[in-house]
Motif scaffolding. Structure first.
Motif, PDB file in Angstrom:
ATOM      1  N   SER A 108     -37.504  -0.525 -40.959  1.00 55.55           N
ATOM      2  CA  SER A 108     -37.005   0.365 -39.909  1.00 55.55           C
ATOM      3  C   SER A 108     -37.381   1.816 -40.202  1.00 55.55           C
ATOM      4  CB  SER A 108     -35.485   0.231 -39.804  1.00 55.55           C
ATOM      5  OG  SER A 108     -34.949   1.167 -38.890  1.00 55.55           O
ATOM      6  N   TYR A 109     -37.265   2.221 -41.471  1.00 54.75           N
ATOM      7  CA  TYR A 109     -37.528   3.611 -41.855  1.00 54.75           C
ATOM      8  C   TYR A 109     -38.986   3.986 -41.608  1.00 54.75           C
ATOM      9  CZ  TYR A 109     -37.750   7.889 -44.597  1.00 54.75           C
ATOM     10  OH  TYR A 109     -37.940   9.196 -44.980  1.00 54.75           O
ATOM     11  N   ARG A 111     -41.107   2.842 -39.600  1.00 53.62           N
ATOM     12  CA  ARG A 111     -41.423   2.936 -38.176  1.00 53.62           C
ATOM     13  C   ARG A 111     -40.812   4.189 -37.561  1.00 53.62           C
ATOM     14  NH1 ARG A 111     -38.326  -1.236 -34.595  1.00 53.62           N
ATOM     15  NH2 ARG A 111     -36.700   0.193 -35.295  1.00 53.62           N
ATOM     16  N   ASP A 112     -39.518   4.386 -37.801  1.00 57.81           N
ATOM     17  CA  ASP A 112     -38.801   5.473 -37.125  1.00 57.81           C
ATOM     18  C   ASP A 112     -39.106   6.847 -37.719  1.00 57.81           C
ATOM     19  OD1 ASP A 112     -37.666   3.500 -35.602  1.00 57.81           O
ATOM     20  OD2 ASP A 112     -35.727   3.533 -36.634  1.00 57.81           O
ATOM     21  N   GLN A 113     -39.278   6.930 -39.039  1.00 60.49           N
ATOM     22  CA  GLN A 113     -39.442   8.233 -39.698  1.00 60.49           C
ATOM     23  C   GLN A 113     -40.895   8.596 -39.994  1.00 60.49           C
ATOM     24  OE1 GLN A 113     -36.819  10.376 -40.239  1.00 60.49           O
ATOM     25  NE2 GLN A 113     -35.691   8.869 -39.040  1.00 60.49           N
ATOM     26  N   ARG A 118     -44.868  -1.673 -38.055  1.00 60.11           N
ATOM     27  CA  ARG A 118     -44.075  -2.573 -38.895  1.00 60.11           C
ATOM     28  C   ARG A 118     -44.905  -3.750 -39.398  1.00 60.11           C
ATOM     29  NH1 ARG A 118     -39.037  -4.702 -35.966  1.00 60.11           N
ATOM     30  NH2 ARG A 118     -40.593  -5.049 -34.332  1.00 60.11           N
TER      31      ARG A 118
END
Length: 533
Positions: A108-109, A111-113, A118
C-alpha cells in the motif's frame, strides 16, 4: 603480559590490536570477557526480517505453482499476472502474522506514497527472494532503488529541500562502498600518486590506512575536529580545503569514534567552500550513524553537487552480517564534470577501459563506472549486489519509511544513550551529552578522566608516562575488558573508544567500574612513585 612489547603493538591498526587484547582478556577461563571494541550492535530490527521470511514463503509457493504438475521439488519463475491477488489470498490465511501485515502495508505504501506499481513491486520482491536471475539493472533493482532513495532522502536531508535527483549503487556494506570509491577515483585518473586527500579526524581507521597504500600513494591532509567544541571543525581547519591540491575530503558524520554530528555552523562552512573557491572538491561522507542523531542533515543534502554519500544498514538495523550498503550520487555532480574536463589523452585511456560496455564510453557516468570497476569491467554484466540482499535492504528501508511515529528510531537512540549514562556513572563521573552527540560510541579521554578522579598532577603524570596504551592492556589483563585505542583513529589525546551498541546495561556498569579500578591502581603507582597522596 610482561613479555609484550606494548610500544610496538601500539602502531597496529586498532582492529588488529583488538585481536591481541582479546587474546589477553580471554586468557582467564574463569572470567567473562567484555568486548566493547567493535561497533556490531546487539539489537536488531525484527519486523522487516519477519517480512523477509513470509515473503519467502509466498515466493516459494509462486515458484512451485509454475511446475506443480511435476511434483518433484521443481520450481519455476513466478507469473506476474495475478500476483497481487494471490498474495491477498495468502494474506487471508495469515492475517495475524506481523510479517504478512508488514508486506501488506508496504504494498500500500509504495503505491500511495511513492507512486510505484503494486504488481511490479511485488514481482520484483518475489524474484529477489528466489535469487533466480542476475541483478538487472546491475547497479540496483529499479523498485529497490526508488524505495531506498526515499529512505535516504528522509534520513539524510532532514528539513533541507532535495535539490535534484540522485542515483544509488547497492554494495556489500559500507566497507565495499569505500573500496569501490577509492578504486574508481584512481582508475578514472581523478586522483594520482602524490595527490592530497583530506580526512576529517578523528575518523574510522580504514580511511587513514587506504590512501597511503601502494598503488594509491596519496598524501593525507589532517582536518582536525576540536574536542573542546564538541568535535566540530574550526574555521581554520576548513580553510585547509581551499588548497586546490586537495582532491578529496573524507568525513564520517556523525563521527567515529567521537559520535558527534556536524553542527549547522560546520555544514555552512563546508557548503560555502564548495559553492565558492572549491567547486571542484570531491566529498565522501560516510553517514552510517546518521539515523542515531537528532535532526540529522548530511553533507549529501547541503553539498549535493560535490558529495558521494556512503550509507550502511548495518548499525541501525543490526545487520552487519547482511553486508548492506549504498553509494549515492546526484545526477548533476562535480565528479562527472571533472571526467569531462580530463585531457584528451586521459579520455582515450578511459575509452579503452570502458569500450566493451558502450559505444560512448565518455558518456558513462561515474556511478556506473563504480559498478563496472567493482567487477573488473569485463564482468559488468554479472555485477550487482545479490538479490536476496537487495530485498532485505528494501524491507529495512520500508521499515524506516513506515515508522511514522519513530518508535524504532527513538528506542534505538534511547538504548545507546542510557548505556552512555550507565558507563560514566559507574566510573564515578557524570558527562552530559551535547545536542550533536549520538552516543553510539564514546571516546573516554583518559587524561580528563584521571584529572576528574584524582587531580591534574596525576593526569599529567599519566600522559607523560604514556600510560594510555598500557591502560588498555592492563584493563584487558586484569578485568577481561576490551576497548580500542583512540590513537588508531587519529585522536591526539590519550583515549579509549567504547562501543555502546554491543553489550548489556549490566556489562557497561561493569566496564565503568573496571575502568575506575585500573585508574585507581595507576594513581596508587603514581602516589608510590612521587610520594603524593
Amino acid at each position: 603480559m610482561d613479555d609484550l612489547d606494548i610500544a610496538k603493538l601500539a602502531d597496529l591498526s586498532p582492529f588488529e590490536l583488538k585481536d591481541k587484547l582479546i587474546e589477553i582478556a580471554s586468557s582467564d577461563a574463569d572470567r567473562m570477557m567484555l568486548n566493547a571494541g567493535r561497533g556490531n550492535p546487539n539489537f536488531l530490527a525484527t519486523l522487516p526480517r519477519r517480512a523477509f521470511l513470509r515473503l519467502g514463503e509466498f515466493a516459494m509457493q509462486e515458484a512451485e505453482r509454475s511446475y506443480s504438475y511435476l511434483n518433484s521439488g521443481f520450481g519455476g519463475l513466478p507469473d506476474a499476472d495475478g500476483i497481487v491477488q494471490r498474495f491477498d489470498a495468502f494474506s487471508n490465511h495469515n492475517d495475524s502474522d506481523p510479517g504478512v501485515t508488514f508486506i501488506q502495508s508496504a504494498i500500500s505504501y509504495v503505491r500511495d506514497q511513492l507512486g510505484l506499481d503494486r504488481k511490479a513491486f511485488l514481482s520484483e520482491a518475489v524474484g529477489a527472494f528466489l535469487g533466480c536471475n542476475y541483478p538487472v539493472p546491475p547497479r540496483m533493482l529499479s523498485h529497490a532503488e526508488e524505495i531506498v532513495k526515499a529512505y535516504i532522502a528522509q534520513e539524510m536531508y532532514g528539513p533541507v529541500p532535495q535539490q535534484g535527483d540522485f542515483s544509488l549503487f547497492a554494495t556489500e556494506g559500507g566497507t565495499a562502498a569505500m573500496t569501490y570509491i577509492f578504486q574508481t577515483l584512481k582508475n578514472n585518473l581523478l586522483v594520482d600518486a602524490g595527490d592530497k586527500v583530506a580526512l576529517g579526524t578523528p575518523i574510522f581507521s580504514p580511511y587513514l590506512e587506504i590512501p597511503p597504500l601502494p598503488g594509491y600513494d596519496l598524501e593525507i591532509v589532517d582536518i582536525r575536529m576540536d574536542e573542546e567544541d564538541d568535535w566540530q571543525f574550526p574555521e581554520a581547519e576548513i580553510k585547509k580545503l581551499e588548497d586546490p591540491a586537495v582532491k578529496v575530503f573524507c568525513v564520517v558524520n556523525p563521527s567515529n569514534p567521537p559520535s558527534a554530528k556536524l553542527s549547522q555552523a560546520s555544514l555552512d562552512q563546508i557548503a560555502d567552500l564548495v559553492n565558492g573557491p572549491r567547486k571542484d572538491l570531491i566529498i565522501i561522507t560516510d553517514d552510517v550513524y546518521g539515523t542515531f542523531a537528532d535532526d540529522f542533515v548530511s553533507l549529501f543534502a547541503r553539498c549535493p553537487r560535490n558529495t558521494l554519500c556512503v550509507y550502511s544498514f548495518s548499525k541501525y538495523f543490526g545487520a552487519t552480517g547482511w553486508r548492506l550498503g549504498v553509494i549515492g550520487l546526484h545526477e548533476e555532480n562535480a565528479i562527472d564534470t571533472a571526467l569531462a574536463k580530463l585531457s584528451e589523452d586521459a579520455k582515450r585511456t578511459l575509452d579503452r577501459r570502458y569500450m566493451s560496455l558502450t559505444t560512448e564510453p565518455r558518456a558513462l557516468r561515474f556511478i556506473d563506472r563504480l559498478v563496472a570497476d567493482s567487477r573488473a569491467v569485463a564482468l559488468n554484466h554479472t555485477a550487482g549486489l545479490s538479490l536476496p540482499q537487495q530485498l532485505q535492504m528494501t524491507l529495512f528501508a520500508l521499515n524506516g519509511l513506515m515508522d511514522i511515529d519513530g518508535r524504532y528510531k527513538e528506542a534505538a537512540k534511547r538504548l545507546v544513550r542510557h548505556r552512555f549514562d550507565t558507563l560514566y556513572k559507574h566510573m564515578g563521573t557524570v558527562l552530559e551529552l551535547d545536542d550533536n552527540d549520538i552516543a553510539y560510541y564514546t571516546l573516554i579521554d583518559l587524561k580528563k578522566l584521571a584529572a576528574r578522579l584524582h587531580g591534574g598532577d596525576f593526569a599529567t603524570w599519566f600522559e607523560v608516562n604514556n600510560k594510555a596504551t598500557d591502560f588498555l592492556f592492563r584493563l584487558a589483563d586484569e578485568t577481561g575488558v576490551v576497548l580500542l585505542p583512540g590513537k588508531g583513529f587519529e585522536v591526539v589525546d590519550p583515549s579509549a573508544r567504547v562501543s555502546l551498541a554491543n553489550l548489556t546495561e549490566h556489562d557497561y556498569a561493569s566496564i565503568g567500574k573496571f575502568a575506575r579500578k585500573v585508574i585507581d591502581e595507576y594513581h596508587a603507582d603514581y602516589s608510590s612513585e612521587t610520594g603524593s597522596h
